[in-house]
Design a protein around this motif. Structure first.
Motif, PDB file in Angstrom:
ATOM      1  N   PHE A  44       4.355   7.581  12.529  1.00 17.27           N
ATOM      2  CA  PHE A  44       4.813   8.470  11.469  1.00 17.27           C
ATOM      3  C   PHE A  44       3.789   9.576  11.249  1.00 17.27           C
ATOM      4  N   LEU A  45       4.229  10.834  11.296  1.00 15.55           N
ATOM      5  CA  LEU A  45       3.381  11.975  10.968  1.00 15.55           C
ATOM      6  C   LEU A  45       3.593  12.284   9.492  1.00 15.55           C
ATOM      7  N   VAL A  46       2.531  12.181   8.692  1.00 17.23           N
ATOM      8  CA  VAL A  46       2.630  12.369   7.246  1.00 17.23           C
ATOM      9  C   VAL A  46       1.786  13.589   6.878  1.00 17.23           C
ATOM     10  N   LYS A  47       2.441  14.613   6.357  1.00 13.79           N
ATOM     11  CA  LYS A  47       1.781  15.885   6.087  1.00 13.79           C
ATOM     12  C   LYS A  47       1.310  15.982   4.644  1.00 13.79           C
ATOM     13  N   GLN A  48       0.473  16.982   4.385  1.00 16.65           N
ATOM     14  CA  GLN A  48      -0.035  17.259   3.044  1.00 16.65           C
ATOM     15  C   GLN A  48       1.117  17.305   2.045  1.00 16.65           C
ATOM     16  N   GLY A  49       0.966  16.585   0.938  1.00 15.54           N
ATOM     17  CA  GLY A  49       2.005  16.541  -0.090  1.00 15.54           C
ATOM     18  C   GLY A  49       3.058  15.477   0.153  1.00 15.54           C
ATOM     19  N   GLU A  50       2.940  14.733   1.264  1.00 17.02           N
ATOM     20  CA  GLU A  50       3.887  13.658   1.568  1.00 17.02           C
ATOM     21  C   GLU A  50       3.203  12.303   1.412  1.00 17.02           C
ATOM     22  N   SER A  51       4.040  11.258   1.348  1.00 17.90           N
ATOM     23  CA  SER A  51       3.506   9.908   1.170  1.00 17.90           C
ATOM     24  C   SER A  51       4.291   8.922   2.024  1.00 17.90           C
ATOM     25  N   ILE A  52       3.708   7.731   2.171  1.00 23.30           N
ATOM     26  CA  ILE A  52       4.361   6.655   2.907  1.00 23.30           C
ATOM     27  C   ILE A  52       3.911   5.320   2.314  1.00 23.30           C
ATOM     28  N   GLN A  90       0.814  -1.210   0.000  1.00 25.15           N
ATOM     29  CA  GLN A  90       0.000   0.000   0.000  1.00 25.15           C
ATOM     30  C   GLN A  90       0.849   1.261   0.000  1.00 25.15           C
ATOM     31  N   PHE A  91       0.287   2.306  -0.601  1.00 23.26           N
ATOM     32  CA  PHE A  91       0.929   3.609  -0.713  1.00 23.26           C
ATOM     33  C   PHE A  91      -0.110   4.659  -0.341  1.00 23.26           C
ATOM     34  N   PHE A  92       0.171   5.476   0.676  1.00 27.15           N
ATOM     35  CA  PHE A  92      -0.721   6.538   1.126  1.00 27.15           C
ATOM     36  C   PHE A  92      -0.124   7.879   0.719  1.00 27.15           C
ATOM     37  N   TYR A  93      -0.922   8.722   0.065  1.00 27.93           N
ATOM     38  CA  TYR A  93      -0.503  10.070  -0.312  1.00 27.93           C
ATOM     39  C   TYR A  93      -1.494  11.056   0.302  1.00 27.93           C
ATOM     40  N   ILE A  94      -1.010  11.988   1.121  1.00 32.58           N
ATOM     41  CA  ILE A  94      -1.882  12.909   1.846  1.00 32.58           C
ATOM     42  C   ILE A  94      -2.201  14.122   0.968  1.00 32.58           C
ATOM     43  N   LEU A  95      -3.490  14.299   0.678  1.00 25.00           N
ATOM     44  CA  LEU A  95      -3.957  15.414  -0.147  1.00 25.00           C
ATOM     45  C   LEU A  95      -4.239  16.653   0.690  1.00 25.00           C
ATOM     46  N   LYS A  96      -4.707  16.439   1.936  1.00 26.95           N
ATOM     47  CA  LYS A  96      -5.131  17.554   2.786  1.00 26.95           C
ATOM     48  C   LYS A  96      -4.938  17.175   4.245  1.00 26.95           C
ATOM     49  N   GLY A  97      -4.289  18.045   5.017  1.00 25.18           N
ATOM     50  CA  GLY A  97      -4.137  17.836   6.450  1.00 25.18           C
ATOM     51  C   GLY A  97      -2.902  17.025   6.812  1.00 25.18           C
ATOM     52  N   GLU A  98      -2.917  16.490   8.032  1.00 23.63           N
ATOM     53  CA  GLU A  98      -1.814  15.683   8.566  1.00 23.63           C
ATOM     54  C   GLU A  98      -2.361  14.374   9.112  1.00 23.63           C
ATOM     55  N   ALA A  99      -1.849  13.278   8.596  1.00 22.66           N
ATOM     56  CA  ALA A  99      -2.260  11.950   9.053  1.00 22.66           C
ATOM     57  C   ALA A  99      -1.170  11.370   9.950  1.00 22.66           C
ATOM     58  N   VAL A 100      -1.590  10.494  10.852  1.00 23.85           N
ATOM     59  CA  VAL A 100      -0.634   9.731  11.646  1.00 23.85           C
ATOM     60  C   VAL A 100      -0.810   8.276  11.234  1.00 23.85           C
ATOM     61  N   LEU A 101       0.284   7.652  10.822  1.00 23.38           N
ATOM     62  CA  LEU A 101       0.245   6.228  10.507  1.00 23.38           C
ATOM     63  C   LEU A 101       1.102   5.481  11.503  1.00 23.38           C
ATOM     64  N   TYR A 102       0.530   4.433  12.047  1.00 25.76           N
ATOM     65  CA  TYR A 102       1.243   3.547  12.958  1.00 25.76           C
ATOM     66  C   TYR A 102       1.578   2.298  12.157  1.00 25.76           C
ATOM     67  N   SER A 121      -4.611   7.238  11.419  1.00 27.97           N
ATOM     68  CA  SER A 121      -5.341   7.966  12.443  1.00 27.97           C
ATOM     69  C   SER A 121      -5.311   9.463  12.122  1.00 27.97           C
ATOM     70  N   ASN A 122      -6.412  10.140  12.427  1.00 22.79           N
ATOM     71  CA  ASN A 122      -6.448  11.599  12.304  1.00 22.79           C
ATOM     72  C   ASN A 122      -6.478  12.168  13.712  1.00 22.79           C
ATOM     73  N   GLU A 123      -5.324  12.572  14.204  1.00 21.28           N
ATOM     74  CA  GLU A 123      -5.195  13.083  15.561  1.00 21.28           C
ATOM     75  C   GLU A 123      -5.242  14.611  15.594  1.00 21.28           C
ATOM     76  N   SER A 124      -5.605  15.218  14.455  1.00 22.17           N
ATOM     77  CA  SER A 124      -5.671  16.677  14.361  1.00 22.17           C
ATOM     78  C   SER A 124      -7.100  17.160  14.613  1.00 22.17           C
ATOM     79  N   THR A 125      -7.294  18.465  14.515  1.00 23.62           N
ATOM     80  CA  THR A 125      -8.623  19.054  14.701  1.00 23.62           C
ATOM     81  C   THR A 125      -9.302  19.340  13.364  1.00 23.62           C
ATOM     82  N   GLU A 126      -8.656  18.994  12.254  1.00 26.03           N
ATOM     83  CA  GLU A 126      -9.201  19.204  10.906  1.00 26.03           C
ATOM     84  C   GLU A 126      -9.375  17.855  10.216  1.00 26.03           C
ATOM     85  N   GLU A 127     -10.295  17.798   9.232  1.00 22.52           N
ATOM     86  CA  GLU A 127     -10.421  16.551   8.476  1.00 22.52           C
ATOM     87  C   GLU A 127      -9.193  16.358   7.593  1.00 22.52           C
TER      88      GLU A 127
END
Length: 114
Positions: free
Chosen positions: A69-77, A51-63, A88-94
């Motif tokens: 791992f904190l993965v920010k907008q424009g980054e991938s893992i 699997q490949f995750f690419y963040i379009l909006k916000g900040e995701a946390v992947l365990y 996981s979405n541990e932020s206050t935004e979607e």
């Protein structure tokens, strides 16, 4: 055919999370997903799907294998097969992201009971 959230199959999962299936063939799955603030999926792994995750909006946390791992907008893992993981979405935004699976992970998901 041009695909978007507007003309793709949609389903909900977890706690009000959305998924749009942009492409689904025997060898490849591309989904655009949206997670509200404070939501997460369950710990699981895939036997064969890469699997490949690419963040379009916000900040995701992947365990992944107990590492955070904190993965920010424009980054991938990338997540290799057999890796125990969840997003996981541990932020206050979607957050919105693409998840690309090779092969598709729909019938290759093993949840881990905690």
């Amino acid at each position: 055919m041009i695909h978007s959230k507007d003309n793709s199959e949609h389903y909900t999962w977890g706690n009000h999370c959305d998924s749009w299936i942009l492409k689904n063939t025997q060898g490849l799955s591309v989904k655009q997903e949206k997670m509200p603030a404070g939501t997460s999926e369950k710990l699981h792994f895939h036997k064969v799907a890469d699997q490949f995750f690419y963040i379009l909006k916000g900040e995701a946390v992947l365990y992944i294998n107990e590492e955070k791992f904190l993965v920010k907008q424009g980054e991938s893992i990338s997540i290799a097969p057999e890796s125990k993981h969840f997003i996981s979405n541990e932020s206050t935004e979607e957050i919105e992201f693409l998840v690309i699976s090779n092969p598709p992970a729909d019938h290759d998901r093993i949840e881990i009971k905690e």
